[in-house]
Enzyme design. Structure first.
Site, short mmCIF file in Angstrom:
data_model
loop_
_atom_site.label_atom_id
_atom_site.label_comp_id
_atom_site.label_asym_id
_atom_site.label_seq_id
_atom_site.Cartn_x
_atom_site.Cartn_y
_atom_site.Cartn_z
N HIS A 1 86.19 -37.97 17.61
CA HIS A 1 86.90 -36.76 18.01
C HIS A 1 85.90 -35.64 18.21
CE1 HIS A 1 86.69 -34.20 14.36
NE2 HIS A 1 86.63 -35.35 13.70
N CYS A 2 86.23 -34.73 19.12
CA CYS A 2 85.46 -33.50 19.26
C CYS A 2 86.32 -32.37 18.74
CB CYS A 2 85.01 -33.28 20.70
SG CYS A 2 86.36 -33.08 21.86
N ILE A 3 86.14 -31.17 19.23
CA ILE A 3 86.84 -30.05 18.62
C ILE A 3 88.32 -29.99 19.01
CG2 ILE A 3 86.42 -28.29 20.40
CD1 ILE A 3 85.60 -26.46 17.98
N ARG B 1 89.85 -33.02 20.99
CA ARG B 1 90.30 -34.28 21.58
C ARG B 1 89.96 -35.50 20.73
NH1 ARG B 1 88.48 -33.30 27.92
NH2 ARG B 1 88.52 -31.03 27.81
#
Length: 645
Positions: A26-28, A30
């Protein structure tokens, strides 16, 4: 979190099930899936599902956009899908071994620099009490000495905590491991007669006092105040923990995992890691002893220049016994005479750094580190400032080498082990009163070390931090914004939030951003900027609510409640932190204009990623309008947008 259980279940089901997932990160905002077959995913269902902003298929990834609470949803997705947690181990900076080592050491020591500096200052206070004639048996001395010295005596315990977090293992298991290495009985064993001696007559000579299943236990000098042995031990233990956690049944892994980790890691650390450290120290001791016999001048220069590095790796223990033997046999020591003044080169380098720092927060932390170094406690300076910056640390080693050369040239000796820092001076006073030259030469060497460390660092070190200008009522950025608003005849209402540009570059409407999540305003309204300078500054006064480990995105909640997301580039999470440097952490309070992140624009472009940086108000729905600047070229701190209630 259980409240996301249903959402996580639906996501797993409609991306084709757990069996269709190669991996997920995961990113910030998504969830980023690598799917075996994207055709098995029900994209339309996921796009319409409440709790999901949209779905993006890009760069071989199936991206499910969630929002700022994506870390919580990610945890539940991993749990529901029984997937491997790809955030389990923290990424270590790639590159040269030196860079990776510095990154590791900085990450381990940074969390406790404040308390370490405080403990060093208390040690200095205790030294002052001793000079003032307070007895070591006095309650005042005993209690304050415990307050100052305990941190360093049990430094492996502190290191175990942060190293465990660095390698993503159970902190309490790491503490148990460090506690075992410091257990008093280990050293008590060495007080009796040795059973036999290994490698007698060589630098690897090791008296054996006990065995473990018939294997010799080499205990050396113990592990109090050491650094490298416990780091290696926790790293080894983390490998065992990850292995057993992935294989033991859920009903027993909570207690069988630490059981197996301690059962294996404690003996291996003491039987293997300990002897390696001991033998390394012995080799260092033998090498310097030979160099001293060949040339005291070269000996002084080499020992002074390398002393800080030897201490970091715990290799100085090969020299300490030789210094003690010198004092016992002759009443003087050339070894202790060289190393005492090295801390002043470190202090000089740090003073220069602090004078050149633009970040007021770093300056505030640097001052107590300077005080600690003055009293001979350099860990806060090394691990908090000079080593992460690299060049100042190297230059402090040059300062140590030059003062060592001076002492070797004049054959300066100590008459006792003495104190640390400024309180090491009395150790150079000849108790017979015959020779006063040693103490004066040592004072001169202190001056040399401090000046060389300071001048070299001041001349060659460039602070990469951004300026932080704080005022009592409003930041300088707010002043600039207000002036621009007046010039544009815009009305300022009390409840609005003025957002400054976090970087310098060319503005771009969100509609032109090559990512549908941003261009569709699904994440909120705002502006985008094509950066010309790779630095992000805080656009408001507020709190860092989220900063992603890779440093490519940051979320800030302003004092007036605006939730602002700055996302550097498109799909730059794929760079895994390379090319980014963070200056703040989750929960930090920031002021407008404070440097948050730096990034390498050319590095990002060379790897095929866009540097377009959206600046989004993610709670746009709470405002009646978002008023944006109409200028094309913008600098950090200029007016960017205005949220209207």
């Amino acid at each position: 979190m259980e409240k996301y259980n249903e959402l996580a279940t639906d996501i797993i089901k409609h991306v084709g099930g757990s069996g269709n997932i190669k991996d997920v990160r995961h990113c910030i905002t998504r969830l980023r899936f690598h799917l075996k077959d994207e055709n098995k995913a029900d994209t339309e269902f996921l796009k319409q599902r409440e709790g999901i902003v949209t779905v993006v298929q890009s760069g071989g990834q199936y991206q499910v956009v969630i929002g700022n609470h994506v870390p919580d949803v990610y945890e539940e997705v991993v749990k529901v899908g029984q997937l491997k947690d790809d955030t389990e181990e923290e990424d270590i900076t790639e590159g040269s071994l030196i860079n990776r080592f510095i990154d590791l050491m900085s990450g381990i020591f940074q969390p406790f620099l404040g308390p370490m500096s405080a403990a060093g200052m208390i040690k200095g206070l205790v030294a002052i009490l001793a000079v003032a004639g307070v007895s070591e048996t006095d309650g005042l001395y005993i209690i304050l000495n415990a307050a100052g010295d305990a941190f360093f005596q049990f430094l492996p315990i502190m290191i175990a905590v942060t190293t465990a977090k660095k390698f993503k293992m159970n902190v309490f298991t790491a503490l148990a491991l460090a506690g075992a290495m410091l257990y008093p009985t280990l050293l008590d064993v060495t007080t009796g007669d040795a059973l036999y001696t290994l490698f007698s007559g060589t630098v690897f000579e090791s008296p054996i006092y006990t065995t473990f299943l018939g294997l010799p236990v080499i205990l050396g000098m113990g592990y109090y105040q050491t650094v490298i042995p416990v780091i290696l031990a926790v790293w080894l233990a983390s490998k065992f923990e990850h292995f057993f956690k992935a294989r033991l049944h859920a009903n027993v892994k909570s207690f069988l995992t630490p059981f197996m980790v301690l059962l294996l890691a404690v003996p291996l650390s003491i039987l293997i890691i300990g002897p390696i450290a001991t033998w390394g120290s012995n080799l260092v001791g033998a090498a310097f002893q030979g160099l001293n016999q060949f040339s005291p001048i070269l000996f002084g220069m080499a020992l002074g220049g390398l002393w800080q590095i030897l201490v970091m790796f715990g290799l100085h223990w090969g020299l300490v016994p030789l210094g003690i033997i010198e004092l016992t046999n002759t009443g003087t020591s050339s070894i202790f005479s060289i190393v005492n003044g090295v801390s002043f080169a470190q202090m000089g380098a740090l003073i220069a750094m602090v004078l050149k720092m633009k970040d007021s927060k770093k300056r505030a932390l640097g001052i107590p580190a300077i005080i600690s170094a003055f009293f001979g406690v350099t860990e806060p300076s090394i691990y908090g400032f000079t080593l992460p910056a690299k060049l100042p640390f190297y230059l402090s080693c040059v300062g140590g080498a030059i003062q060592g050369l001076y002492l070797g040239l004049f054959g300066v000796l100590t008459y006792a082990m003495g104190g640390l820092g400024i309180f090491s001076i009395p150790a150079y006073i000849d108790p017979s009163g015959v020779n006063s030259s040693h103490v004066w030469h040592y004072v001169i060497s202190i001056i040399i070390a401090t000046i060389v460390g300071f001048i070299l660092t001041y001349l060659f070190y460039k602070d990469k931090g951004g300026a932080v200008e704080e005022t009592t009522e409003a930041s300088a950025t707010d002043t600039v914004v207000n002036n621009q608003l007046k010039s544009q005849n815009k009305n300022v209402v009390i409840n609005q939030e003025i957002v400054a540009s976090p970087l310098t570059g060319e503005t771009l409407p969100l509609a032109e951003v090559p990512d549908s999540v941003f261009s569709s305003l699904a994440m909120g309204d705002g502006m985008a900027i094509i950066p010309k300078v790779g630095e992000i500054f805080s656009p408001v006064n507020g709190t860092v609510t989220t900063i992603f480990p890779t440093g490519h995105a940051i979320g800030i909640t302003s004092e007036n409640g605006a939730e602002i997301l700055v996302h550097i580039g498109m799909d730059t999470v794929q760079l895994e932190g390379k090319g980014f440097e963070k200056f703040v952490s989750d929960g930090d309070t920031v002021v407008a204009g404070e440097k948050l992140i730096s990034f390498d624009i050319e590095y990002i472009k060379e790897r095929g990623y866009s540097t377009i940086t959206p600046v989004i108000v993610t709670n746009t729905d709470q405002y009646t309008d978002i008023v944006k600047t109409d200028v094309k070229e913008i600098s950090s701190g200029d007016f960017l947008l205005d949220t209207v209630k």
